[in-house]
Design a protein around this motif. Structure first.
Motif, PDB file in Angstrom:
ATOM      1  N   LEU A  20      -2.143  -1.724  -2.653  1.00 19.14           N
ATOM      2  CA  LEU A  20      -2.574  -2.595  -2.311  1.00 19.14           C
ATOM      3  C   LEU A  20      -1.572  -2.739  -0.448  1.00 19.14           C
ATOM      4  N   SER A  21      -0.303  -2.632  -0.879  1.00 16.26           N
ATOM      5  CA  SER A  21       0.330  -2.551   0.020  1.00 16.26           C
ATOM      6  C   SER A  21       0.650  -1.611   0.718  1.00 16.26           C
ATOM      7  N   GLY A  22       0.444  -0.652   0.409  1.00 17.36           N
ATOM      8  CA  GLY A  22      -0.098   0.715   1.287  1.00 17.36           C
ATOM      9  C   GLY A  22      -1.313   1.231   1.933  1.00 17.36           C
ATOM     10  N   LEU A  23      -1.725   0.691   1.118  1.00 19.97           N
ATOM     11  CA  LEU A  23      -3.434   0.512   1.611  1.00 19.97           C
ATOM     12  C   LEU A  23      -3.697  -0.296   2.915  1.00 19.97           C
ATOM     13  N   ALA A  24      -2.973  -1.160   2.782  1.00 21.35           N
ATOM     14  CA  ALA A  24      -3.413  -2.609   3.514  1.00 21.35           C
ATOM     15  C   ALA A  24      -2.484  -1.893   5.159  1.00 21.35           C
ATOM     16  N   SER A  25      -1.323  -1.325   5.223  1.00 21.46           N
ATOM     17  CA  SER A  25      -0.807  -1.081   6.594  1.00 21.46           C
ATOM     18  C   SER A  25      -1.142   0.233   6.732  1.00 21.46           C
ATOM     19  N   ALA A  26      -1.798   1.069   5.785  1.00 17.15           N
ATOM     20  CA  ALA A  26      -2.719   2.269   6.133  1.00 17.15           C
ATOM     21  C   ALA A  26      -4.118   1.691   7.523  1.00 17.15           C
ATOM     22  N   HIS A  27      -4.654   0.611   6.237  1.00 14.76           N
ATOM     23  CA  HIS A  27      -5.586  -0.031   7.482  1.00 14.76           C
ATOM     24  C   HIS A  27      -5.343  -0.711   9.249  1.00 14.76           C
ATOM     25  N   VAL A  28      -4.067  -1.504   8.209  1.00 16.76           N
ATOM     26  CA  VAL A  28      -2.987  -2.237  10.490  1.00 16.76           C
ATOM     27  C   VAL A  28      -3.272  -0.405  11.139  1.00 16.76           C
ATOM     28  N   ARG A  29      -2.727   0.471  10.611  1.00 23.76           N
ATOM     29  CA  ARG A  29      -2.534   1.943  11.249  1.00 23.76           C
ATOM     30  C   ARG A  29      -4.137   2.586  11.472  1.00 23.76           C
ATOM     31  N   ALA A  30      -4.687   2.328  11.097  1.00 19.71           N
ATOM     32  CA  ALA A  30      -6.121   2.199  11.886  1.00 19.71           C
ATOM     33  C   ALA A  30      -7.248   1.794  12.173  1.00 19.71           C
ATOM     34  N   ALA A  49      -6.646  -5.097   6.565  1.00 14.83           N
ATOM     35  CA  ALA A  49      -5.302  -5.430   6.030  1.00 14.83           C
ATOM     36  C   ALA A  49      -4.788  -6.732   5.859  1.00 14.83           C
ATOM     37  N   GLU A  50      -5.603  -7.972   6.511  1.00 21.63           N
ATOM     38  CA  GLU A  50      -5.224  -9.319   6.091  1.00 21.63           C
ATOM     39  C   GLU A  50      -6.864  -9.543   4.397  1.00 21.63           C
ATOM     40  N   ARG A  51      -7.150  -9.330   4.009  1.00 19.77           N
ATOM     41  CA  ARG A  51      -8.175  -8.992   2.704  1.00 19.77           C
ATOM     42  C   ARG A  51      -7.384  -8.741   1.495  1.00 19.77           C
ATOM     43  N   LEU A  52      -6.448  -8.036   2.071  1.00 15.05           N
ATOM     44  CA  LEU A  52      -5.754  -6.672   1.408  1.00 15.05           C
ATOM     45  C   LEU A  52      -4.183  -7.218   0.888  1.00 15.05           C
ATOM     46  N   TRP A  53      -4.015  -7.650   1.964  1.00 11.92           N
ATOM     47  CA  TRP A  53      -2.035  -8.727   2.373  1.00 11.92           C
ATOM     48  C   TRP A  53      -2.858  -9.876   1.518  1.00 11.92           C
ATOM     49  N   SER A  54      -3.616 -10.378   1.479  1.00  8.34           N
ATOM     50  CA  SER A  54      -4.040 -11.944   1.048  1.00  8.34           C
ATOM     51  C   SER A  54      -4.153 -11.834  -0.896  1.00  8.34           C
ATOM     52  N   ARG A  55      -4.853 -10.061  -1.496  1.00  9.82           N
ATOM     53  CA  ARG A  55      -5.249 -10.620  -2.408  1.00  9.82           C
ATOM     54  C   ARG A  55      -3.204 -10.475  -3.222  1.00  9.82           C
ATOM     55  N   LEU A  56      -2.435  -9.694  -2.658  1.00 11.85           N
ATOM     56  CA  LEU A  56      -1.537  -9.851  -2.742  1.00 11.85           C
ATOM     57  C   LEU A  56      -0.633 -11.310  -2.927  1.00 11.85           C
ATOM     58  N   ALA A  57      -0.794 -11.499  -2.107  1.00 10.96           N
ATOM     59  CA  ALA A  57      -0.016 -13.420  -1.822  1.00 10.96           C
ATOM     60  C   ALA A  57      -1.108 -14.165  -2.807  1.00 10.96           C
TER      61      ALA A  57
END
Length: 230
Positions: A133-143, A149-157
């Motif tokens: 999840l963290s890696g995919l969030a970072s990939a979404h930021v780069r894209a 990215a916010e959705r995935l980091w919120s899930r992690l949080a």
């Protein structure tokens, strides 16, 4: 600067490391990095291919090989390498993250593929789910997909209620998007984690106030300065 790069010393160190640990994957990766740094991308690819053929169970050799192909501008070859790796090693988190890195370089056109890489998340152990999840969030930021990215980091949080680093990433996104309600919420969570004596939530509050000042409320500047002084 090129004139200050002492490649001979690097090569000697790697030769000594290889002699001490002949089967070390780390030495192979460093040697490939050295070759790539010197612009010898084809040679780096060859080194990785030879190591992969000798130790095909090491997923990092497959992902490094795909990254080397991407550096050479051969994106489809990189994806094919990962396909072959998945056939041999299974659907590994490392392979999904390597795919995400390749697709993220395509910008917003990659969103659908990056979202698909979230599927069947529950097949992995809990710790690997967090890594993915963290890696995919970072990939979404780069894209450029900040909402994802916010959705995935919120899930992690939600899974890591005491992780300050995640809140800071969410704060950065909210600040970039000028989302006042989200900023206040994240800053409150940062303060909960750090306590009243914390520094990160004070920095966050100062940044939020500066954001308001930039929109015309200059009275917020004095308050922002106070948080920064503290």
């Amino acid at each position: 600067p090129e004139r200050d790069r002492r490649w001979a010393e690097v090569e000697q160190t790697l030769d000594e490391a290889a002699e001490a640990a002949p089967d070390s994957v780390e030495v192979v990766l460093l040697r490939a990095e050295l070759l790539a740094a010197r612009g010898r991308l084809d040679a780096a690819q060859t080194v990785l291919e030879q190591a992969r053929d000798g130790q095909p169970d090491h997923v990092v050799l497959w992902t490094a090989l795909a990254a080397a192909a991407e550096l050479r501008g051969k994106r489809q070859e990189a994806l094919s390498i990962l396909d072959t790796a998945e056939d041999q090693l299974g659907d590994r988190v490392e392979l999904r993250l390597a795919r995400a890195a390749i697709w993220a370089a395509r910008g917003s056109d990659s969103r659908a593929t990056l979202v698909r890489l979230e599927q069947t998340l529950d097949q992995y152990p809990a710790e690997e789910q967090l890594i993915l999840l963290s890696g995919l969030a970072s990939a979404h930021v780069r894209a450029g997909n900040s909402r994802d990215a916010e959705r995935l980091w919120s899930r992690l949080a939600e899974r890591q209620p005491s992780n300050l680093h995640l809140r800071m990433r969410l704060f950065d996104l909210a600040l970039r998007n000028r989302e006042e309600a989200q900023l206040k919420q994240v800053i409150a969570e940062m303060r909960r984690i750090e306590g009243d004596g914390g520094t990160q939530w004070r920095y966050g509050e100062a940044a939020r106030l500066l954001n308001e000042a930039q929109r015309g409320d200059s009275a917020k500047l004095a308050e922002a300065r106070q948080y920064l002084s503290e």
